[in-house]
Design an enzyme around this catalytic site. Structure first.
Site, short mmCIF file in Angstrom:
data_model
loop_
_atom_site.label_atom_id
_atom_site.label_comp_id
_atom_site.label_asym_id
_atom_site.label_seq_id
_atom_site.Cartn_x
_atom_site.Cartn_y
_atom_site.Cartn_z
N GLU A 31 -1.77 -5.73 2.79
CA GLU A 31 -2.97 -5.27 2.10
C GLU A 31 -2.66 -4.15 1.08
O GLU A 31 -3.31 -4.03 0.05
CB GLU A 31 -4.02 -4.83 3.13
CG GLU A 31 -5.34 -4.36 2.57
CD GLU A 31 -5.97 -5.31 1.53
OE1 GLU A 31 -5.82 -6.55 1.65
OE2 GLU A 31 -6.62 -4.79 0.59
N HIS A 33 0.00 -4.01 -0.87
CA HIS A 33 0.41 -4.70 -2.10
C HIS A 33 -0.81 -5.37 -2.75
O HIS A 33 -0.95 -5.36 -3.97
CB HIS A 33 1.44 -5.79 -1.80
CG HIS A 33 2.74 -5.28 -1.27
ND1 HIS A 33 3.11 -5.43 0.05
CD2 HIS A 33 3.76 -4.62 -1.87
CE1 HIS A 33 4.31 -4.90 0.23
NE2 HIS A 33 4.72 -4.40 -0.91
#
Ligand code: PAF
Length: 284
Positions: A31, A33
């Site tokens: 999450e 990234h």
């Protein structure tokens, strides 16, 4: 979304798509990234950057100082593609090692800025790491030629190093920070969290607790002592737990000469076999 698996595909895509926002990664996306990719896509949209957000996925061997860490680094291209697609990436560039380091061609390692060698933080604990990071990011910059590149604040020293490298080489690329994303209980998201046992995962919360504790102290040395105490209580093996000026990261006198100095609390600690890093603004 396009999947570009070599430099010829990248060149053809760039010829049509035009400038882009680059989010460099080593894959094993989570999450944190996804949030950088959403930020990149939104930034491209707002600024009419026609290529949108390009995510590079390459596990760069030259930045690993521990071969075991490189060997066990997760490779999860299928799941990564789904995350890129959902977060609004225009394309993924997932090259083969020969595209980044063509056999017989010496790939330049740029001169390292002071923040990559002087603070005694990641530079001291992971010798050669920033030389590898600067080498691969400069190579990606040359291949992709992005308008903007986004790097997460979780790797705070890396963000300072790459900002300084880009400025030092006078590259016409904007470096934009992306905020750290945390689990509901405060653990900073990291590709390495998947290696934590349930007990180590609980002990890993000592990093965010230590950063919060540091902010309850008025002086940097008290803040550092408090962080060490919190980490040791959880059985963490500490590489460093320090408060430093946020951009130079150099050990410096308190009170600061420049009253506008911003400060950062930074931690690296081993929980079981997993090395975790985290950081937060300190009193700013
Ligand atoms: O932060 C990372 O994932 C890597 O260090 C980077 C910037 C993609 C270079 O390999």
């Amino acid at each position: 979304m396009h999947l570009l698996t070599n430099n010829t595909m990248l060149d053809s895509w760039r010829d049509v798509a035009g400038p882009c926002v680059l989010v460099p990664t080593m894959g094993a996306l989570h999450e944190g990234h996804a949030s950088l990719i959403r930020q990149g896509a939104a930034l491209a949209h707002q600024n009419n950057i026609s290529g949108g957000c390009l995510v590079s996925i390459f596990v760069n061997p030259t930045q690993f100082n521990d071969p075991a860490d490189l060997a066990r680094y997760p490779r999860t291209l299928e799941a990564d593609s789904a995350i890129c697609q959902a977060a609004g990436a225009a394309a993924i560039y997932a090259p083969h090692a020969d595209d980044i380091y063509p056999p017989g061609l010496a790939i330049e390692t740029p001169p390292l800025p002071a923040v990559a060698t002087e603070p005694g933080l990641e530079d001291a604990h992971r010798p050669g790491h920033f030389a590898g990071v600067c080498q691969v990011v400069l190579r990606l910059f040359h291949l992709v030629n992005p308008h903007t590149a986004i790097f997460g604040e979780k790797d705070w020293q890396q963000l300072q190093v790459l900002t300084a490298m880009t400025a030092g080489l006078e590259l016409p690329i904007q470096i934009v920070p992306g905020p750290t994303v945390r689990e509901a209980d405060g653990l900073a998201m990291s590709s390495r969290n998947r290696f934590l046992s349930p007990d180590d995962r609980r002990r890993g919360l000592s990093l965010s607790r230590a950063l919060a504790a540091a902010n309850r102290q008025a002086m940097p040395d008290e803040a550092e002592r408090e962080m060490s105490r919190t980490l040791k209580e959880a059985g963490a093996e500490i590489d460093y737990a320090v408060v430093r000026p946020a951009s130079s990261l150099r050990k410096s006198a308190w009170p600061p000469v420049a009253s506008d100095t911003r400060w950062r609390a930074l931690i690296a600690a081993r929980i079981g076999s997993v090395r975790l890093i985290d950081n937060a603004p300190w009193h700013s």
